[in-house]
Each structure stands twice: as C-alpha cells, then as structure tokens.
Design a protein around this motif. Sequence first.
Motif, PDB file in Angstrom:
ATOM      1  N   LEU A 267       0.819  -1.213   0.000  1.00  0.00           N
ATOM      2  CA  LEU A 267       0.000   0.000   0.000  1.00  0.00           C
ATOM      3  C   LEU A 267       0.853   1.263   0.000  1.00  0.00           C
ATOM      4  O   LEU A 267       0.427   2.297  -0.513  1.00  0.00           O
ATOM      5  CB  LEU A 267      -0.929   0.004   1.220  1.00  0.00           C
ATOM      6  CG  LEU A 267      -2.043  -1.038   1.218  1.00  0.00           C
ATOM      7  CD1 LEU A 267      -2.774  -1.028   2.551  1.00  0.00           C
ATOM      8  CD2 LEU A 267      -3.018  -0.805   0.078  1.00  0.00           C
TER       9      LEU A 267
ATOM     10  N   GLY B 145     -16.577   1.725   4.988  1.00  0.00           N
ATOM     11  CA  GLY B 145     -15.554   0.688   4.984  1.00  0.00           C
ATOM     12  C   GLY B 145     -15.946  -0.602   4.303  1.00  0.00           C
ATOM     13  O   GLY B 145     -15.343  -1.651   4.560  1.00  0.00           O
TER      14      GLY B 145
ATOM     15  N   THR C 294     -15.657  -1.500   1.015  1.00  0.00           N
ATOM     16  CA  THR C 294     -14.574  -1.948   0.144  1.00  0.00           C
ATOM     17  C   THR C 294     -13.368  -2.389   0.963  1.00  0.00           C
ATOM     18  O   THR C 294     -12.696  -3.380   0.634  1.00  0.00           O
ATOM     19  CB  THR C 294     -14.176  -0.830  -0.834  1.00  0.00           C
ATOM     20  OG1 THR C 294     -15.260  -0.596  -1.726  1.00  0.00           O
ATOM     21  CG2 THR C 294     -12.929  -1.206  -1.630  1.00  0.00           C
ATOM     22  N   THR C 295     -13.082  -1.669   2.031  1.00  0.00           N
ATOM     23  CA  THR C 295     -11.987  -2.068   2.913  1.00  0.00           C
ATOM     24  C   THR C 295     -12.221  -3.461   3.468  1.00  0.00           C
ATOM     25  O   THR C 295     -11.301  -4.294   3.532  1.00  0.00           O
ATOM     26  CB  THR C 295     -11.848  -1.059   4.072  1.00  0.00           C
ATOM     27  OG1 THR C 295     -11.564   0.232   3.541  1.00  0.00           O
ATOM     28  CG2 THR C 295     -10.738  -1.470   5.017  1.00  0.00           C
TER      29      THR C 295
ATOM     30  N   GLU D 294     -11.683  -6.079   0.640  1.00  0.00           N
ATOM     31  CA  GLU D 294     -10.270  -6.272   0.325  1.00  0.00           C
ATOM     32  C   GLU D 294      -9.515  -6.941   1.470  1.00  0.00           C
ATOM     33  O   GLU D 294      -8.519  -7.644   1.238  1.00  0.00           O
ATOM     34  CB  GLU D 294      -9.638  -4.926  -0.039  1.00  0.00           C
ATOM     35  CG  GLU D 294     -10.201  -4.362  -1.345  1.00  0.00           C
ATOM     36  CD  GLU D 294      -9.618  -3.008  -1.716  1.00  0.00           C
ATOM     37  OE1 GLU D 294      -8.916  -2.415  -0.854  1.00  0.00           O
ATOM     38  OE2 GLU D 294      -9.863  -2.531  -2.831  1.00  0.00           O
ATOM     39  N   SER D 295      -9.972  -6.748   2.700  1.00  0.00           N
ATOM     40  CA  SER D 295      -9.326  -7.417   3.825  1.00  0.00           C
ATOM     41  C   SER D 295      -9.570  -8.927   3.792  1.00  0.00           C
ATOM     42  O   SER D 295      -8.737  -9.706   4.256  1.00  0.00           O
ATOM     43  CB  SER D 295      -9.811  -6.826   5.153  1.00  0.00           C
ATOM     44  OG  SER D 295     -11.175  -7.147   5.388  1.00  0.00           O
TER      45      SER D 295
ATOM     46  N   ARG E  87      -5.705  -5.853   2.547  1.00  0.00           N
ATOM     47  CA  ARG E  87      -5.676  -4.854   3.609  1.00  0.00           C
ATOM     48  C   ARG E  87      -5.455  -5.575   4.939  1.00  0.00           C
ATOM     49  O   ARG E  87      -5.813  -6.737   5.088  1.00  0.00           O
ATOM     50  CB  ARG E  87      -7.008  -4.105   3.690  1.00  0.00           C
ATOM     51  CG  ARG E  87      -7.474  -3.478   2.397  1.00  0.00           C
ATOM     52  CD  ARG E  87      -7.149  -2.029   2.352  1.00  0.00           C
ATOM     53  NE  ARG E  87      -7.657  -1.411   1.135  1.00  0.00           N
ATOM     54  CZ  ARG E  87      -7.555  -0.127   0.881  1.00  0.00           C
ATOM     55  NH1 ARG E  87      -6.997   0.665   1.756  1.00  0.00           N
ATOM     56  NH2 ARG E  87      -8.004   0.368  -0.249  1.00  0.00           N
TER      57      ARG E  87
ATOM     58  N   ALA F 233     -10.424  -0.587  12.533  1.00  0.00           N
ATOM     59  CA  ALA F 233     -10.175  -0.942  11.136  1.00  0.00           C
ATOM     60  C   ALA F 233      -9.283   0.076  10.450  1.00  0.00           C
ATOM     61  O   ALA F 233      -8.628  -0.224   9.473  1.00  0.00           O
ATOM     62  CB  ALA F 233     -11.495  -1.064  10.382  1.00  0.00           C
ATOM     63  N   TYR F 234      -9.299   1.305  11.006  1.00  0.00           N
ATOM     64  CA  TYR F 234      -8.487   2.351  10.385  1.00  0.00           C
ATOM     65  C   TYR F 234      -7.138   2.497  11.064  1.00  0.00           C
ATOM     66  O   TYR F 234      -6.161   2.866  10.438  1.00  0.00           O
ATOM     67  CB  TYR F 234      -9.231   3.692  10.448  1.00  0.00           C
ATOM     68  CG  TYR F 234     -10.452   3.705   9.587  1.00  0.00           C
ATOM     69  CD1 TYR F 234     -10.392   4.196   8.298  1.00  0.00           C
ATOM     70  CD2 TYR F 234     -11.661   3.200  10.051  1.00  0.00           C
ATOM     71  CE1 TYR F 234     -11.509   4.194   7.483  1.00  0.00           C
ATOM     72  CE2 TYR F 234     -12.780   3.191   9.247  1.00  0.00           C
ATOM     73  CZ  TYR F 234     -12.711   3.698   7.966  1.00  0.00           C
ATOM     74  OH  TYR F 234     -13.817   3.689   7.170  1.00  0.00           O
TER      75      TYR F 234
ATOM     76  N   ARG G 139      -4.012   0.722   9.550  1.00  0.00           N
ATOM     77  CA  ARG G 139      -3.446   1.124   8.276  1.00  0.00           C
ATOM     78  C   ARG G 139      -3.320   2.634   8.142  1.00  0.00           C
ATOM     79  O   ARG G 139      -3.194   3.165   7.065  1.00  0.00           O
ATOM     80  CB  ARG G 139      -4.289   0.587   7.127  1.00  0.00           C
ATOM     81  CG  ARG G 139      -5.733   1.056   7.147  1.00  0.00           C
ATOM     82  CD  ARG G 139      -6.547   0.371   6.034  1.00  0.00           C
ATOM     83  NE  ARG G 139      -7.943   0.802   6.075  1.00  0.00           N
ATOM     84  CZ  ARG G 139      -8.407   1.891   5.495  1.00  0.00           C
ATOM     85  NH1 ARG G 139      -7.583   2.684   4.846  1.00  0.00           N
ATOM     86  NH2 ARG G 139      -9.675   2.206   5.558  1.00  0.00           N
TER      87      ARG G 139
ATOM     88  N   ASP H 280      -2.154   3.525   4.281  1.00  0.00           N
ATOM     89  CA  ASP H 280      -3.249   3.419   3.331  1.00  0.00           C
ATOM     90  C   ASP H 280      -3.638   4.790   2.819  1.00  0.00           C
ATOM     91  O   ASP H 280      -4.084   5.642   3.574  1.00  0.00           O
ATOM     92  CB  ASP H 280      -4.445   2.741   4.026  1.00  0.00           C
ATOM     93  CG  ASP H 280      -5.605   2.543   3.059  1.00  0.00           C
ATOM     94  OD1 ASP H 280      -6.689   2.219   3.531  1.00  0.00           O
ATOM     95  OD2 ASP H 280      -5.413   2.733   1.845  1.00  0.00           O
TER      96      ASP H 280
ATOM     97  N   PRO I  58     -11.910   4.287   2.006  1.00  0.00           N
ATOM     98  CA  PRO I  58     -12.840   3.165   2.022  1.00  0.00           C
ATOM     99  C   PRO I  58     -14.186   3.562   1.468  1.00  0.00           C
ATOM    100  O   PRO I  58     -14.619   4.697   1.597  1.00  0.00           O
ATOM    101  CB  PRO I  58     -12.922   2.792   3.508  1.00  0.00           C
ATOM    102  CG  PRO I  58     -12.514   4.028   4.229  1.00  0.00           C
ATOM    103  CD  PRO I  58     -11.538   4.731   3.357  1.00  0.00           C
TER     104      PRO I  58
END
Length: 544
Positions: free
Chosen positions: A116, A354, A356-357, A360-361, A366, A531-532, A535, A539, A543
């Motif tokens: 990232l 979030g 999409t986050t 992707e996780s 992610r 979650a934030y 990253r 990142d 999201p």
Amino acid sequence: MTAIDMLLANERRRQRRGLWRASGFAAVVAIASVVLLGLSGWFITAAAMAGVAGTTAAYAFNYMLPSAGIRLLAILRTAGRYGERLASHEAAFGALARIRPALFLGLARGPVAQALALTPGEATARIVQDVSAVEAQFVRLSAAPGAIAALASGLVLCVLGGPWSVIALMVCLSGLLAIAGVLARRLDAPGREVQRASGALKDAFAGMVDAAAELRCYGIEAQALATVDASSLRLAEAQRAQACVVGWFEFIQAVALGAAGVAVLLIAAPAGAATAALCALAAVMTIDGAAPVLRGLAQQSAVREAKTRLDDLLADPVAEQGCSAGVAAWSIDLLDTHLPAGSRVALIGASGTGKTTLVESLLGLRPVAPGTAYIDGKDIVGISLVARRATFGWSPQDAALLAGTVRETLALGNPLVGDDALWVALADVALTDVIEGLPDGLDSWVGEHGVRLSGGERRRLSLARAYLVPAPWLLLDEPSEGLDAATERRVAHGLAARLARTGQGLVMVSHRPAMVALCDRQIAVVPEPRAYAARADTDRAVPA
C-alpha cells in the motif's frame, strides 16, 4: 547478507560459466591490448631508426613479422571484446530473467502495508531503473580479471626496461586505485541521491500522466508541471554533484596515464629507444586496462542504493502454504453473521463506512482485525493468503485490466477454461454483442488499463473474469455501478442464473436496488476505529 545480496549471489552461481567465459575473454582483450600497443610502439620506433640508419638497415629490417603480429593481436582484441560482451550480457540477461520475477513475487507476497505504501510509479522505477543498475554491475564483473591480466602483461613487458620501470608502473597504478577509492567514498551521497531522485521523478511523472485528463479539465497543468519540475531539478542537482566527482575519476586516470608513460619512457631509455617506446606504451595501456574498475567504483554508490531500494521489495514473505485450489462448499462468518455455503448477502451502508476495505481485507489486500471474518470456523487472520484468495472470485470496485486481449484478461480468472466457457461468462455479463463486434473477437486488444473499452464494458469484463474463478464464493464490489438500467437488469439476470447453475455463494457491495434484490440477506457495515488504526500510516485509499 541482505535478501537482495543473497538473490544476486545465487544468480552469480547460476551464471558462473558465462561469467568465467566473460572473464576469460576480458583477459584476452587486456593482454592483446597491452601487447598490441607495446609492439606497435616498438615497431614504429625501430622502423624509424632503421630508416634513419640508411638504405641497408632499412632493407634489412624485418617489417613482415611485426606487422603480422600486430594484425593478429588486433583480431584477437576485436574478437575478445565481442566474446566478452556476448558472454557478460548473456549472463546478465539470464540473471535478470529470474531477478525481476523474484522481486515482483516478493512485492506481491510481502506485507500488505508495504504494497500500500508503494506507488505504481515508484514500483516501476525500482523494477526498471534499480534493476538496470544491478544489471550494469553484473556486466562489469569481468572488469577485475581484465585489469589483472592487463597488469600482468604490462609488468612482463616493462621488465625489458629494467626493474625500476616495473616499480614506476606499480606506483602509478597503486596511486590511481587509492585515489579512486577515496573519490568513491566521496561519491556515495551524490550517487545514492541520483538513484532516489530519479525514482522520485518517474513516480511524479507517472502520477501526473494518470491524472492528465483531470489536469487539463481543471486547468491546473501549471501546478502539475511545477511538481514534476521540482523533481527534475532535484535530479539535476544530484547529477551535477555526481558529475563533479566522476570528472575527477577521468582526471586522475588521465594523469596516471601520462605519468606512467613518461616515467617508464625515461627510466627505460638506456635500454634503447625502441624498447623504451614498447615499455612506455605498455605501461599506458596497463593503466587504461584499469578503466572498467574505475567505472565500477564510480557507480558503486548508485548500485548500493539500488540494492537498498530493491531489498525493500524482498521483505519476509507472508506465509501462503496449505490451501486447496478447488471449489469447496465453505461457509463463512462475516461481522458476526454466519453464511452457509451458497448464501447471498449484500453489504450495505453509507459511502465511507468501509465496505470496500472489508472486501479487500478478506483477500489479504488490507490489514484485518481478528474476529472480522471466519472461513469454515477459522479466523482469516490465521489462514494463508492463498487459501483466502481461493475462496473468492473477486471483481473490484475499480476494474483493473492489464494490457492484453479479451481472452488474456479472462484467462486470469481461470487459464484452463475453453472458449465456450469464456462466451458463457461474457453472456452472463451482457458483453457477448460487444466482444463479437470487435475486429478480432476474443483476441481483440483492450489496451492499457482497458482504455479501448468504455467504463461499463471494463467493469463487466472484470465481472466475467471473476465468474471464471473456480471459487465457492463470488466477491463483487459495485458490479453494476455506472450501468444504465436496461444493462443492469441483464447483468442482474445473468448473475442470478449463474448462481443458480453453480451453487456459489455471493458477497456483494452495492447501492443499486436491482442488485441488492438478488440477495437473501443484508449486513450493514459501520465504521470501526480499529479498522483504520491498523493502516493509518500506509493506506492512501478511501474506504467505500
């Protein structure tokens, strides 16, 4: 020893035969060059002296044998140079054929935070520019054997002028290498900065090229130009500082050439003019034989910086063992919701929460907090990336298409399927008519990032690629975004039919009612600080 040093050492062992050949040819070139110049000096001087001595001496002088020797040495030198370049570049290209894929694999398998933090422009600069610096070093591995051969042949010829001629040559060569070593240390900072600044310029330029349309539309080309210009000026300043030091390399070599030639000529003079000329020119060519070594010292700092930058791509890989690539009826648990095999779930929520986050996780793209999701009851944090990615056929929010044909794009999903399966997948995303209308059908070129297709066509081609993945779940992020209502209905109908045929499960992010209606349950995604936090430093994406 760093990872990149180990990689290069392994490649040197693999290419040792080619490198030995290159070293042998380099030695031939060095010996032929020294003897050629020395013999030429002797021949010209002796011939001149014979001519001055009179007609009898001129006729008695053997012109043929030295001339033949000179021609032979010239042929050997030319053939040796060709052989050296052929062997050294063959070894370098053979090594690069494994080095670049290894670096790319290291980047792909490395920690998520590393990927990232690396922009496409910077990644390209490292894979191309920094590897090129390493390649040049690989090609120069024959420099030291060549210099040793030049020294040996030069010393042998200088013996004809007496021991002091040998000592004078050794003093000049030793002084040259000692001063070059000092200059190489002074060149460390400028050389490293050139490598970094060059990468920064390529990164800045690549970013501006990607945003060219927006820059023109909003009339901010001047600001973009200023950004690129600042990077260009930084590179120019670094190159200027580097050139100032590199110029001294050229200067000290020229001084050493002159000093060795004059010193040996004067010392060997008592042995006769022809012998003195032979020794002097042999000494000059011996010093010249060290030139590749000097060039290697001048580039040493750039190579060290290139290795440092490349070593960052070879971080400890994330474990990827133990997976099954086949389709299995795996259940998943997502945000405390159990989803049996074949379930259809829509992830809903406002933009920026979030979704999409989260998607992707699941794929390991992610960082993910423990307890976020489970596959067959196992926390995905403890599941290998290969196993996680084999679980899902993914179509991302931003359809990323590699430069290639339609067939090659679809083959990324499953390279083993035939044309019939490709056309079925295209029919399920309402692309059959579009692809049939292209000049070469499945073999039509889609262009860089799929630029020859419209945005909706790129999205649907990405969706068809996901359909072809032999995975138990489809993971679709806004699959109908940007489509008109009629096309969206056709895509929704095709997706429903495909799920009914395959029994796959579906996890979908969508704000579109027609797509959400395909799902039998919904999960609301709300932002969570944890979650934030994982990253925050790496990142740059927002999201969805």
